[in-house]
Design a protein around this motif. Structure first.
Motif, PDB file in Angstrom:
ATOM      1  N   ALA A  20     -35.338  12.312  13.092  1.00  0.00           N
ATOM      2  CA  ALA A  20     -35.251  12.709  12.541  1.00  0.00           C
ATOM      3  C   ALA A  20     -36.169  13.671  11.378  1.00  0.00           C
ATOM      4  CB  ALA A  20     -34.961  14.016  13.564  1.00  0.00           C
ATOM      5  N   PRO A  21     -36.691  14.168  10.568  1.00  0.00           N
ATOM      6  CA  PRO A  21     -36.960  14.488   8.976  1.00  0.00           C
ATOM      7  C   PRO A  21     -35.998  15.471   8.961  1.00  0.00           C
ATOM      8  CG  PRO A  21     -38.455  15.498  10.389  1.00  0.00           C
ATOM      9  CD  PRO A  21     -38.187  14.202  11.616  1.00  0.00           C
ATOM     10  N   GLY A  22     -35.085  15.532   7.811  1.00  0.00           N
ATOM     11  CA  GLY A  22     -34.112  16.988   7.440  1.00  0.00           C
ATOM     12  C   GLY A  22     -33.961  16.655   5.929  1.00  0.00           C
ATOM     13  N   PRO A  23     -33.255  17.440   5.479  1.00  0.00           N
ATOM     14  CA  PRO A  23     -32.984  17.725   4.030  1.00  0.00           C
ATOM     15  C   PRO A  23     -32.283  16.313   4.071  1.00  0.00           C
ATOM     16  CG  PRO A  23     -31.318  18.902   5.400  1.00  0.00           C
ATOM     17  CD  PRO A  23     -32.533  18.218   5.792  1.00  0.00           C
ATOM     18  N   ASP A  24     -31.953  15.791   4.710  1.00  0.00           N
ATOM     19  CA  ASP A  24     -30.737  14.219   4.101  1.00  0.00           C
ATOM     20  C   ASP A  24     -32.236  13.208   3.826  1.00  0.00           C
ATOM     21  OD1 ASP A  24     -28.848  15.594   4.310  1.00  0.00           O
ATOM     22  OD2 ASP A  24     -27.799  14.438   6.466  1.00  0.00           O
ATOM     23  N   SER A  25     -33.353  12.997   4.900  1.00  0.00           N
ATOM     24  CA  SER A  25     -34.113  11.909   5.028  1.00  0.00           C
ATOM     25  C   SER A  25     -35.564  12.322   3.056  1.00  0.00           C
ATOM     26  CB  SER A  25     -35.110  12.167   6.211  1.00  0.00           C
ATOM     27  OG  SER A  25     -34.203  11.701   7.064  1.00  0.00           O
ATOM     28  N   LEU A  26     -35.295  13.613   3.133  1.00  0.00           N
ATOM     29  CA  LEU A  26     -35.535  14.177   2.143  1.00  0.00           C
ATOM     30  C   LEU A  26     -35.101  14.311   0.589  1.00  0.00           C
ATOM     31  CD1 LEU A  26     -38.407  15.458   1.908  1.00  0.00           C
ATOM     32  CD2 LEU A  26     -37.983  17.442   1.360  1.00  0.00           C
ATOM     33  N   LEU A  27     -33.747  14.226   0.473  1.00  0.00           N
ATOM     34  CA  LEU A  27     -33.103  13.845  -0.789  1.00  0.00           C
ATOM     35  C   LEU A  27     -33.103  12.076  -0.761  1.00  0.00           C
ATOM     36  CD1 LEU A  27     -31.553  13.480  -2.941  1.00  0.00           C
ATOM     37  CD2 LEU A  27     -29.056  13.789  -1.559  1.00  0.00           C
ATOM     38  N   LEU A 165     -28.601   2.508   8.878  1.00  0.00           N
ATOM     39  CA  LEU A 165     -29.361   1.748   8.655  1.00  0.00           C
ATOM     40  C   LEU A 165     -31.023   2.157   8.802  1.00  0.00           C
ATOM     41  CD1 LEU A 165     -28.740  -0.934  12.124  1.00  0.00           C
ATOM     42  CD2 LEU A 165     -27.770  -1.509   9.319  1.00  0.00           C
ATOM     43  N   TRP A 166     -30.859   3.086   8.600  1.00  0.00           N
ATOM     44  CA  TRP A 166     -32.227   4.193   9.127  1.00  0.00           C
ATOM     45  C   TRP A 166     -32.628   4.508   7.366  1.00  0.00           C
ATOM     46  CZ3 TRP A 166     -37.520   4.618   9.999  1.00  0.00           C
ATOM     47  CH2 TRP A 166     -37.568   5.914   9.395  1.00  0.00           C
ATOM     48  N   MET A 198     -39.762  22.410   0.113  1.00  0.00           N
ATOM     49  CA  MET A 198     -39.233  22.445   1.110  1.00  0.00           C
ATOM     50  C   MET A 198     -37.770  21.863   1.436  1.00  0.00           C
ATOM     51  SD  MET A 198     -41.861  21.302   3.023  1.00  0.00           S
ATOM     52  CE  MET A 198     -40.289  20.109   4.815  1.00  0.00           C
ATOM     53  N   PHE A 199     -37.286  21.946   0.038  1.00  0.00           N
ATOM     54  CA  PHE A 199     -35.890  21.935   0.164  1.00  0.00           C
ATOM     55  C   PHE A 199     -35.217  23.155  -0.102  1.00  0.00           C
ATOM     56  CE2 PHE A 199     -34.985  17.337  -1.013  1.00  0.00           C
ATOM     57  CZ  PHE A 199     -34.007  17.576  -1.055  1.00  0.00           C
ATOM     58  N   ILE A 200     -36.098  24.401  -0.581  1.00  0.00           N
ATOM     59  CA  ILE A 200     -35.651  25.682  -0.192  1.00  0.00           C
ATOM     60  C   ILE A 200     -35.663  26.154   0.734  1.00  0.00           C
ATOM     61  CG2 ILE A 200     -36.358  28.023  -1.324  1.00  0.00           C
ATOM     62  CD1 ILE A 200     -37.192  26.848  -4.472  1.00  0.00           C
ATOM     63  N   SER A 201     -37.370  25.850   1.818  1.00  0.00           N
ATOM     64  CA  SER A 201     -37.019  26.375   3.086  1.00  0.00           C
ATOM     65  C   SER A 201     -36.277  25.819   3.476  1.00  0.00           C
ATOM     66  CB  SER A 201     -38.868  25.401   3.565  1.00  0.00           C
ATOM     67  OG  SER A 201     -39.160  24.209   4.036  1.00  0.00           O
ATOM     68  N   PHE A 202     -35.430  24.303   3.966  1.00  0.00           N
ATOM     69  CA  PHE A 202     -34.550  23.934   4.508  1.00  0.00           C
ATOM     70  C   PHE A 202     -33.166  24.832   4.553  1.00  0.00           C
ATOM     71  CE2 PHE A 202     -36.442  19.809   4.433  1.00  0.00           C
ATOM     72  CZ  PHE A 202     -36.699  20.063   6.666  1.00  0.00           C
ATOM     73  N   GLY A 203     -32.775  25.159   3.211  1.00  0.00           N
ATOM     74  CA  GLY A 203     -32.150  26.168   2.239  1.00  0.00           C
ATOM     75  C   GLY A 203     -31.936  27.713   3.193  1.00  0.00           C
ATOM     76  N   ILE A 204     -32.743  28.580   3.077  1.00  0.00           N
ATOM     77  CA  ILE A 204     -32.896  29.696   4.304  1.00  0.00           C
ATOM     78  C   ILE A 204     -33.372  29.609   4.745  1.00  0.00           C
ATOM     79  CG2 ILE A 204     -34.998  31.716   4.216  1.00  0.00           C
ATOM     80  CD1 ILE A 204     -36.913  31.066   1.447  1.00  0.00           C
ATOM     81  N   LYS A 205     -33.728  28.535   5.208  1.00  0.00           N
ATOM     82  CA  LYS A 205     -33.273  28.130   7.393  1.00  0.00           C
ATOM     83  C   LYS A 205     -31.998  27.835   7.481  1.00  0.00           C
ATOM     84  CE  LYS A 205     -34.523  24.636  11.098  1.00  0.00           C
ATOM     85  NZ  LYS A 205     -35.078  23.519  11.429  1.00  0.00           N
TER      86      LYS A 205
END
Length: 212
Positions: A20-27, A165-166, A198-205
């Motif tokens: 599932a996508p999230g800040p970790d995957s995005l980084l 692994l992923w 996107m990171f900013i949106s994750f931070g706000i969320k």
């Protein structure tokens, strides 16, 4: 084994949750696309180290404090949100830099140690991960387990191993795709700004998130 149950279902569910996508995957994708797969792997290892902290915290009962204490949850949540906002703003304000070969690079290169730290902080400052280990993992611990903390650590390590692994696959595949598809530096710069948003949106969320 080790007081666990339904291990196959746990592994399948864990893999799906890791994908599932999230800040970790995005980084990971950001660093792989800009500095190569080794940088993405450094971010992945940092994320894995952060997950280990959450696993040990859950085993020691520290995560229960985040689940029950509104103050503790809020402090960690705001710290995590602030860090995500910092990363997002840094990406958003990034400017192309000219090097000696007159090519432009969209982001300043970071050492693998700093990228590792980015991954670690992005993960460890997210209280939702701590709550996840309290809510999800215990479902796969047998009621008659003689040592429930040990069972939680075993399951957490399995989850983290599959996640690594992923994450490394994501790092390698992103770097490979970046090499195969030549994108202009102007487009890359705007992509970095989009990722920053996107990171900013994750931070706000995260800042607005509740415990449940």
């Amino acid at each position: 084994m080790f007081g666990t149950q339904d291990l196959t279902q746990f592994i399948i569910a864990g893999i799906l949750l890791n994908i599932a996508p999230g800040p970790d995957s995005l980084l990971i994708m950001t660093r792989s696309a800009t500095q190569g797969w080794r940088a993405g792997s450094a971010a992945a290892l940092g994320i894995g180290a952060g997950t280990l902290v959450h696993i040990m915290a859950a085993a020691l009962g520290l995560s229960a404090l985040l689940a029950t204490s509104a103050t503790a949850f809020t402090i960690v949540k705001l710290a995590g949100a602030a860090y995500l906002l910092y990363v997002g703003v840094s990406l958003l304000l990034s400017k192309a830099k000219t090097n000696t070969s007159k090519e432009t690079t969209p982001l300043p290169a970071l050492s693998h140690g700093k990228i590792f730290a980015q991954g670690f902080l992005t993960n460890v400052l997210n209280p939702k991960v701590a709550i996840f280990f309290l809510a999800f993992v215990p479902q796969f611990i047998a009621a008659d387990a003689s040592n429930k903390p040990l069972a939680l650590i075993v399951l957490g390590c399995i989850f983290n191993f599959n996640g690594m692994l992923w994450c490394h696959l994501l790092a390698v595949s992103t770097a490979f795709a970046r090499q195969r598809v030549r994108i202009s530096q102007a487009v890359t710069l705007w992509l970095n700004r989009f990722i920053g948003m996107m990171f900013i949106s994750f931070g706000i969320k995260l800042a607005l998130a509740n415990k449940h």
